[in-house]
Each structure stands twice: as C-alpha cells, then as structure tokens.
Design an enzyme around this catalytic site. Structure first.
Site, PDB file in Angstrom:
ATOM      1  N   HIS A   1       0.853  -1.148   0.087  1.00 32.86           N
ATOM      2  CA  HIS A   1      -0.051  -0.467   0.026  1.00 32.86           C
ATOM      3  C   HIS A   1       0.730   1.024   0.383  1.00 32.86           C
ATOM      4  O   HIS A   1       1.588   1.372   1.011  1.00 32.86           O
ATOM      5  CB  HIS A   1      -1.019   0.153   1.065  1.00 32.86           C
ATOM      6  CG  HIS A   1      -2.081  -1.041   1.324  1.00 32.86           C
ATOM      7  ND1 HIS A   1      -2.132  -1.259   2.760  1.00 32.86           N
ATOM      8  CD2 HIS A   1      -2.090  -1.996   0.023  1.00 32.86           C
ATOM      9  CE1 HIS A   1      -2.957  -2.721   2.407  1.00 32.86           C
ATOM     10  NE2 HIS A   1      -3.418  -2.507   0.771  1.00 32.86           N
TER      11      HIS A   1
ATOM     12  N   HIS B   1       3.461  -3.277   6.464  1.00 36.46           N
ATOM     13  CA  HIS B   1       2.098  -2.634   6.253  1.00 36.46           C
ATOM     14  C   HIS B   1       2.109  -2.057   6.849  1.00 36.46           C
ATOM     15  O   HIS B   1       2.946  -1.601   8.202  1.00 36.46           O
ATOM     16  CB  HIS B   1       1.018  -3.252   6.137  1.00 36.46           C
ATOM     17  CG  HIS B   1       0.608  -3.883   5.086  1.00 36.46           C
ATOM     18  ND1 HIS B   1      -0.396  -3.919   4.352  1.00 36.46           N
ATOM     19  CD2 HIS B   1       1.017  -5.678   4.572  1.00 36.46           C
ATOM     20  CE1 HIS B   1      -0.292  -4.700   3.152  1.00 36.46           C
ATOM     21  NE2 HIS B   1       0.399  -5.884   2.862  1.00 36.46           N
TER      22      HIS B   1
ATOM     23  N   GLU C   1       1.767  -5.629  10.759  1.00 35.32           N
ATOM     24  CA  GLU C   1       1.354  -4.198  10.598  1.00 35.32           C
ATOM     25  C   GLU C   1       2.507  -3.734  11.675  1.00 35.32           C
ATOM     26  O   GLU C   1       2.247  -3.950  13.100  1.00 35.32           O
ATOM     27  CB  GLU C   1      -0.203  -4.615  11.477  1.00 35.32           C
ATOM     28  CG  GLU C   1      -0.420  -4.840   9.936  1.00 35.32           C
ATOM     29  CD  GLU C   1      -1.933  -3.841   9.390  1.00 35.32           C
ATOM     30  OE1 GLU C   1      -0.612  -3.068   9.399  1.00 35.32           O
ATOM     31  OE2 GLU C   1      -1.957  -5.035   8.057  1.00 35.32           O
TER      32      GLU C   1
END
EC number: 3.4.17.3
Length: 447
Positions: free
Chosen positions: A86, A216, A308
């Site tokens: 992303h 991420h 994450e």
C-alpha cells in the site's frame, strides 16, 4: 601533520563507506540509489534485480543477499520481505532499506550471527511493491488528512485485494476432497491482475520461497493466515471468524517470534486495539479476499505473515529511528525461523534430482513440493512426524522423524521407479508347451 591528515582522510573514507541509511523518507530515485549504494558497498554478497514495472513504468527492484548472489544453492532456503504494498504505508519501505544497510555493514564487520545467516540463507528484499502509490502519498506529506491517498496503485486498485482467489477452492477441497497445496491459477489470471501483482506472482513462481513477511502499517500486530473467512460475507456484512490453516500452530509461533522480538508489539495494546501476544488470525480480525498472504500459502511453498508495524501509515521522519530500533531484532530473528523443521533432497535410485516431488506430513493437510534442484524444506514445530515423499512413476517412501527446536533435521528421500505388474496373456496357439505363456515384465525406463 601529513600523517595526521592521511589518518583523517582514511577515517572519513571509512565513515562514508559504512554510514547508515539516513533516517528519512526516500522517494523513488533515492530508493534506487540506496539499493545500488548497498550493492556497491557489499558487491560480493548482493545483487540488484528487477521483477517488473509498475503501471507508470517504475522498476520493482529487489536487493538479494547471499554468499553466492544469483545462484540457488541446494538445501539453502529462500526467504523474502515485501514492503510498501500500500503506497501510503511507508514504514516498511524505510525499515527494509535500513535492514539492507545493516546486513551489509554487519557482514563486513564480521558479525558472526549475520555471516551465518547470509551464508546459509538467500534473502530477497523488495522495499516497494507500489512505487506509484508511494509517490502520490509522499507528495501530500505525513501531515495530510488524506488517509487513503496513495494506498492503491496508479490504476486505483488495492494490490492486496488483487491476487487470484484461491481460498474458495481450498475451502471446497477441504470439504469435498482435492489438492491442498499449489492450487492452479485460472487460465486468464494475467488479465485479472495489475502489472505489480503479475510481477510479484511471476517472481514467487520463479523462486522456491519458504518464508516471507509483508510489511504494512495502520496497526501494530503480526497477522497470520487465513485472511479470508470461510463465509466471506453474511447479509452484506463482513463475517469475522477465526479461520485457521492446517499449519495454524506453526503460523502462531512465527507471528509470536516477530511480536516478542519487537520492542512493544507483544504488549498487545497498540493504536487503540488489543491483540493478545500482539498477534491475530487475519480472518478473525477482518475477512480479506484475494490477499497476497493466503495466495503464497495456497499456490507456493511459502509461509507468509503480514506485519502491521505502525499506528501512523506514513510516520514522521523523526519517528523512523525509534521504529528501526523497535523492529531491528525482530526482522533478523524472523529470517532465522526458516531454519527449522526438516529439509533434504528427493532423488531417484540413480541419484538424479526429482523436482516437484510432494512431501506430505501425516496429520497436517498441507503439502509442499521439492524445488527445481530436488531440495525441499518443510517448516515444522518440534515433535515426531510421519513424512512421505511421492512422485509420479515412483514408489512412495515414508519415514518417521523427530524434529527438535534447533536446526532443521536433514531427511533425504531415494525413490525407486514403480515396476508395472506382469499381466497374464491368453494361451498361445501351437505353443508346444500345452500351458499358459506369460508376458515378460516391463523393464522400468531409467532416464
């Protein structure tokens, strides 16, 4: 004075050679220069290569670390890190640049842990899977309120919802029977995915990756498969239910390895969320379809988790050093996890390598296969297992093996070609023997 100047010059030169990557955000051109800078500093253990291009034509560069760059050494596992899938989640990109510099520096300084890692492991680092999205996010800066700006690629597609959906097939196969590994792709899969996704799929089909992490941001937790729940939606709402893989205990252990080596992930309370031990099953958190994590597990030999790593998707530059110190040990320790379970060669009776032989473990409904060189790697927790190797045209071989907590157990298989059963023929007329004539057994063909 001249001697002092000479010493000062050499100290300055040495500093320039080992100076770490600056704790700041790197735009695309700076990222490329950094990768080649590391390669120039450690040319004998690194290689820079491209796996393809983004929508806007930017190369997706990978930096490889190995004592023999560009060469797969049998019984040496391949691992990978992927960042910036992303585009607006920037921390993973910067951590992987720091990691590259760190591995180079520590290898040159003789750090035995890093030397041992790179001499026994082939490490591939893709700092940015979505360079186009990153440039959009970087242009608005860390202080912008555009939470999703730059998340997708230049075509507006979320790359972590863009892989072929193999979960539907595995859930069906688990119920009705069918393959539990290396599920085939649709014939038209290339027309269904973005250029960045296609490049990564071709990449992971070209290397026998065994372990991987996808970096991420937006939370602080180690997420493991499956990401998609068995029933993805119920009456229009997302269904969140723990959906374990057959390797659930192993995945939990891999996630905890990262979480507990991290500076604070294991504490559980981060970003307003609570995850016990700092880990979560992906589908238990929220169901995600067509993700890269599940795709790795269902289509290849690779066990991938999703990390994450920050509450802020695009952290301020002054936070980068703290984040690096919080993740450095975890990034190294996770790579070392590829050295567990069992590994070995699958050979025929003439000691030829057998590629794509299937390695099955009794009680774990997920198989792996041997690579092009005949070597296989099966990550396992400590315990005693019944393991079987099979290949078309060969008799299977089964062994019982006890796995310890240390280095992987070496288990080689030597498969013998199957000999077809002799079949009786009808009585031969005028045979002169008054009895039945049997056909000669077919001799096995040795290639």
């Amino acid at each position: 004075m001249s001697g002092l100047l000479s010493v000062s010059f050499h100290l300055l030169l040495l500093f320039k050679l080992v100076a770490p990557v600056t704790f700041r955000h790197h735009r695309y051109d700076e990222l490329v220069r950094t990768l080649y800078k590391v390669h120039n500093e450690c040319p004998y253990i690194t290689r820079v290569y491209s796996i393809g291009r983004s929508v806007k034509g930017r190369h997706l560069y990978v930096l490889e670390f190995s004592d023999y760059p560009g060469i797969h050494e049998p019984l040496e596992p391949e691992v990978k890190y992927v960042g910036n899938m992303h585009g607006n989640e920037a921390l993973g990109r910067e951590l992987l640049l720091q990691l590259a510099e760190f591995l180079c520096e520590e290898f040159r300084s003789g750090n035995q842990r890093i030397v041992r890692l790179l001499e026994g492991t082939r490490v591939h680092i893709l700092p940015s899977m979505n360079p186009d999205g990153y440039e959009v996010a970087a242009a608005q800066g860390a202080d912008s309120s555009g939470y999703l700006v730059g998340r997708s690629n230049a075509n507006g597609v979320d790359l972590n919802r863009n892989f072929p959906d193999l979960n539907t097939y595995i859930y069906y196969n688990e119920k009705h029977g069918g393959p539990n590994h290396h599920l085939p792709l649709p014939d038209n899969w290339k027309s269904q995915v973005e250029p960045e996704t296609q490049a990564v799929i071709q990449w992971i089909r070209s290397f026998n990756f065994i372990l991987s992490a996808n970096l991420h941001g937006g939370a602080v937790v180690a997420n493991y498969p499956y990401d998609r729940s068995l029933e993805h939606r119920v009456r229009g709402f997302r269904r969140t239910a723990n959906t374990p893989t057959p390797d659930d205990k192993l995945f939990q252990k891999l996630a905890k390895v990262y979480s507990y080596a991290h500076g604070w992930m294991h504490q559980g309370w981060n970003c307003g969320d609570y995850f016990p031990d700092g880990i979560t099953n992906g589908a238990s958190w929220y169901s995600l379809s067509k993700g890269m994590q599940d795709f790795n597990y269902l289509h290849t030999n690779c066990f991938e988790i999703t990390l994450e790593l920050s509450c802020d998707k695009f952290p301020r530059q002054e936070e980068l050093q703290r984040e690096w110190l919080g993740n450095r040990e975890a990034l190294i320790h996770f790579l070392e996890q590829v050295h567990q379970g069992i590994k070995g060669m699958v050979l025929d009776e003439n000691y030829n390598n057998l590629a794509e032989a299937v390695i099955s473990v009794s009680g774990i409904n997920h198989d792996v296969t041997s690579g092009d060189h005949g070597d296989y790697f099966r990550l396992l927790l400590p315990g005693t297992y019944t393991v079987t190797a099979t290949a078309p045209g060969f008799d299977p071989e089964t062994v019982t093996v006890t796995v310890g907590p240390g280095e992987p157990k070496l288990v080689n298989f030597h498969l013998k070609r199957s000999v077809p059963q002799a079949t009786p023929t009808r009585r031969a007329p005028n045979s002169g023997h008054g009895g039945r004539v049997l056909a000669k057994p077919t001799q096995p063909r040795v290639s």
